[in-house]
Scaffold this motif. Structure first.
Motif, PDB file in Angstrom:
ATOM      1  N   ALA A 507       0.727  -1.267   0.004  1.00 42.59           N
ATOM      2  CA  ALA A 507      -0.098  -0.070   0.083  1.00 42.59           C
ATOM      3  C   ALA A 507       0.868   1.268  -0.023  1.00 42.59           C
ATOM      4  O   ALA A 507       0.608   2.146  -0.685  1.00 42.59           O
ATOM      5  N   THR A 508       1.942   1.270   0.711  1.00 43.42           N
ATOM      6  CA  THR A 508       2.752   2.300   0.789  1.00 43.42           C
ATOM      7  C   THR A 508       3.453   2.602  -0.539  1.00 43.42           C
ATOM      8  O   THR A 508       3.490   3.814  -1.188  1.00 43.42           O
ATOM      9  N   LEU A 509       3.854   1.565  -1.194  1.00 38.70           N
ATOM     10  CA  LEU A 509       4.419   1.626  -2.724  1.00 38.70           C
ATOM     11  C   LEU A 509       3.622   2.303  -3.782  1.00 38.70           C
ATOM     12  O   LEU A 509       4.264   3.035  -4.408  1.00 38.70           O
ATOM     13  N   LEU A 510       2.422   1.866  -3.682  1.00 41.39           N
ATOM     14  CA  LEU A 510       1.387   2.388  -4.658  1.00 41.39           C
ATOM     15  C   LEU A 510       0.759   3.637  -4.156  1.00 41.39           C
ATOM     16  O   LEU A 510       0.484   4.248  -5.112  1.00 41.39           O
ATOM     17  N   LEU A 511       0.595   4.118  -3.103  1.00 44.32           N
ATOM     18  CA  LEU A 511       0.223   5.313  -2.718  1.00 44.32           C
ATOM     19  C   LEU A 511       0.902   6.304  -2.346  1.00 44.32           C
ATOM     20  O   LEU A 511       0.613   7.572  -2.059  1.00 44.32           O
ATOM     21  N   ARG A 512       2.123   6.282  -1.975  1.00 42.82           N
ATOM     22  CA  ARG A 512       3.022   7.351  -1.664  1.00 42.82           C
ATOM     23  C   ARG A 512       3.033   8.606  -2.586  1.00 42.82           C
ATOM     24  O   ARG A 512       3.094   8.279  -3.705  1.00 42.82           O
ATOM     25  N   PRO A 513       3.355   9.704  -2.093  1.00 48.16           N
ATOM     26  CA  PRO A 513       3.706  10.868  -2.759  1.00 48.16           C
ATOM     27  C   PRO A 513       4.664  10.835  -3.645  1.00 48.16           C
ATOM     28  O   PRO A 513       5.865   9.839  -3.215  1.00 48.16           O
ATOM     29  N   LEU A 514       5.141  11.601  -4.753  1.00 46.22           N
ATOM     30  CA  LEU A 514       6.148  11.829  -5.412  1.00 46.22           C
ATOM     31  C   LEU A 514       7.332  12.187  -4.544  1.00 46.22           C
ATOM     32  O   LEU A 514       6.974  13.169  -3.590  1.00 46.22           O
ATOM     33  N   ASN A 515       8.451  11.619  -4.630  1.00 41.24           N
ATOM     34  CA  ASN A 515       9.669  11.802  -4.170  1.00 41.24           C
ATOM     35  C   ASN A 515       9.474  11.680  -2.398  1.00 41.24           C
ATOM     36  O   ASN A 515      10.136  12.321  -1.783  1.00 41.24           O
ATOM     37  N   THR A 516       8.641  10.861  -1.889  1.00 44.85           N
ATOM     38  CA  THR A 516       8.431  10.647  -0.497  1.00 44.85           C
ATOM     39  C   THR A 516       8.883   9.010  -0.483  1.00 44.85           C
ATOM     40  O   THR A 516       8.456   8.192  -0.935  1.00 44.85           O
ATOM     41  N   GLU A 517       9.875   8.647   0.621  1.00 43.26           N
ATOM     42  CA  GLU A 517      10.260   7.301   0.657  1.00 43.26           C
ATOM     43  C   GLU A 517      10.251   7.066   2.196  1.00 43.26           C
ATOM     44  O   GLU A 517      10.406   7.887   3.214  1.00 43.26           O
ATOM     45  N   THR A 518       9.614   5.934   2.316  1.00 43.35           N
ATOM     46  CA  THR A 518       9.691   5.322   3.708  1.00 43.35           C
ATOM     47  C   THR A 518      10.691   4.369   3.942  1.00 43.35           C
ATOM     48  O   THR A 518      11.544   3.970   2.970  1.00 43.35           O
ATOM     49  N   LEU A 519      11.197   4.115   4.936  1.00 50.54           N
ATOM     50  CA  LEU A 519      12.309   2.848   5.195  1.00 50.54           C
ATOM     51  C   LEU A 519      12.208   1.592   4.184  1.00 50.54           C
ATOM     52  O   LEU A 519      12.917   0.908   3.679  1.00 50.54           O
TER      53      LEU A 519
END
Length: 576
Positions: A507-519
């Motif tokens: 879900a994080t991979l597909l919904l994250r904003p542009l240029n936003t990374e989690t660990l």
């Protein structure tokens, strides 16, 4: 005022019996939560129906057959391997004493802190043809190429089963150990008197009595496997989750991805039905008095060391080996230098999303459970059931189903804002961190509702009746009685949800904003580029963050399961 009165009358007119015992606004909130959980499924069905007539025949011919076969084979393999690991280790540490048992009791649940995708990346680095093990074998044996010897292929279905089982077996272990510890010694005594040996006690008495809990633990492990995308994709297993991801992003077919996702939902429903069938008409109750539990029997000689080995192998495969590899790579590559401002930003983003989502989940779950406690109506019961469906929806499917509703809501808000101010308004939900938080809330809401419901069910209704008799309002009863009594359950649910949010990838991979990374996405990015070792620091931080809550959960569970018996109970219990 007139509009408010009409809304009140609308919700009071809903024929749900006892719902009128709770305020109209609380009824509206309960209905809103149920609709929010169902929204992705409804949107997903609508997207699938909009697809071209040629998409479905193409999927049936070229995509679905192999994806369904791989998914079924993966789930069956994990059911066997993870189930065997969890049940065997739980029974051995509960029923027997052997070298290292007291340490293994604490170590066996720790793989819960290691995400499946991180373990998959590590196993490829260790066991692939260019990995540490095969390189050492070639150096020692003098082999010059891969064709000189045979070695199991880690990038395969069997490798994926091993990797996921090594991480997911704690779901089965925890459920099985809880049941084994709470089983009465009296039943086992009778079996021993009738001549049953240790193996027969396990297969005929202990294991059937634990069947309902085992069905729950195993279904959770399989749902987690179905949700995975990082491990299965990296190990070359084209599951339905991977097919959804590839069809959506790589082939640019959103309707096709939605149609595959609908097939995935059929798998989810099947797993839920299997879990329900595993508990069907099987309710085992003991005396109201606290039962004597069986004290572990000592093992000697070879049996003791075999038991220690059987319990140590899952811990080594699922926790010690991944952590040792990450520490080695960090020290070897001086990766501590990566702990710069950019890494700190990714860490804070991960913590911020996880903490915010955890608080939101607890708030919504408290609202639902309190409403269900105040008014045991069909509406509240149905909403609690619907809330439980979120965890069963894989993250990829959830992200896909949220796209259309979030974009629609953004468009509606933008239209109203432009009408009021004459200015354009950017996206508020889709493409922002809010979308990720909504996905987390929907996916992990069932963890909180289940934990809080179980905790509140232990509270006697007479306490609330006494408070109402003394003039307490519903609000006071919730804040001064229910919530304080639910604090242990709230703490346990918060720890579980926080760990799951830290590890969540699809879900994080597909919904994250542009240029936003989690660990999690940072580790995935390194691995997709073939440079996973550069992401070792981020991977180890994920494990360490998840380790603290897991240890706390184990500690609280062991304390609760091993409460001392009442003074009037016998001072000792028989061994097996």
């Amino acid at each position: 005022m007139k509009a408010t009165a009409e809304v009140q009358n609308l919700f009071r007119a809903i024929p749900f019996g006892a719902i009128n015992r709770i305020p109209w606004w609380l009824s509206a909130a309960v209905v809103a939560v149920g609709l929010l959980v169902l929204m992705p499924v409804a949107a997903l069905t609508g997207i699938a129906a909009q697809g071209d007539a040629e998409i479905w025949p193409h999927l049936i011919r070229n995509v679905l057959p192999s994806s369904i076969v791989d998914t079924l084979a993966l789930l069956a393999g994990i059911a066997v391997v993870a189930g065997s690991m969890g049940i065997t280790s739980a029974w051995l540490v509960t029923a027997h004493r052997f070298p290292g048992r007291n340490i293994l009791v604490w170590l066996l649940p720790l793989p819960l802190a290691v995400p499946t995708y991180i373990t998959a990346y590590i196993y490829v680095e260790i066991f692939d043809s260019a990995g540490l093990v095969q390189m050492a074998m070639r150096d020692v044996m003098g082999w010059t190429s891969r064709s000189d010897y045979w070695f199991p292929e880690i990038r395969s279905l069997y490798g994926c089963i091993l990797v996921m089982s090594a991480v997911l077996y704690p779901y089965v272990y925890i459920a099985a150990r809880a049941m084994f510890l709470t089983q009465s010694a009296s039943m086992l005594e009778v079996a021993r008197v009738l001549g049953a040996g240790r193996f027969k006690l396990f297969t005929v008495i202990a294991l059937p009595l634990a069947r309902p809990a085992l069905a729950v633990g195993l279904s959770l492990a399989l749902l987690e496997a179905l949700n995975d995308i990082g491990a299965s994709e990296y190990l070359g297993v084209r599951t339905l989750t991977v097919a959804v991801y590839n069809t959506w992003l790589n082939r640019g077919s959103l309707p096709g991805a939605a149609q595959i996702a609908c097939v995935m939902l059929a798998f989810v429903v099947a797993l839920i039905l299997i879990e329900r069938y595993g508990r069907k008409d099987r309710r085992y109750a003991t005396s109201a008095k606290r039962s004597r539990v069986v004290h572990p029997a000592p093992l000697f000689g070879g049996r003791a060391w075999i038991a220690a080995m059987l319990c140590s192998v899952p811990v080594f495969l699922g926790f010690i080996l991944p952590c040792a590899f990450l520490i080695r790579e960090i020290l070897r590559g001086s990766l501590f230098e990566q702990f710069d401002a950019e890494f700190l930003e990714h860490l804070l983003t991960t913590l911020g999303l996880s903490i915010t989502a955890t608080l939101a989940v607890l708030a919504v779950a408290t609202l639902l459970v309190s409403a269900a406690r105040i008014a045991k109506s069909p509406l509240t019961r149905s909403t609690l059931f619907i809330a439980g469906l979120g965890y069963a929806i894989p993250g990829t499917v959830l992200a896909l189903g949220l796209m259309t509703p979030l974009v629609t809501i953004d468009g509606l808000i933008g239209t109203i804002w432009r009408y009021l101010t004459g200015e354009r308004l950017g996206l508020l939900l889709m493409g922002t961190a809010t979308a990720i938080i909504i996905a987390y809330v929907l996916r992990f809401l069932s963890i909180a509702t289940g934990s809080l419901s179980a905790g509140l069910d232990r509270v006697s209704p007479s306490l609330e009746d006494a408070a109402r008799t003394l003039g307490s309002s519903r609000k006071d009863m919730v804040w001064r009685i229910q919530i304080p009594l639910m604090r242990p359950a709230l703490a346990s649910a918060a720890l579980l949800i926080f760990v799951d949010c830290i590890k969540e990838l699809p879900a994080t991979l597909l919904l994250r904003p542009l240029n936003t990374e989690t660990l999690a996405t940072q580790v995935y990015t390194y691995a997709s580029r073939g440079r996973f070792e550069d992401g070792s620091l981020a991977a180890l931080v994920i494990v360490l963050i998840g380790l603290v809550p897991v240890i706390q959960l184990v500690r609280s569970a062991e304390t609760r399961l091993r409460r001392p018996e009442r003074p009037d109970s016998p001072s000792s219990s028989p061994s097996l």
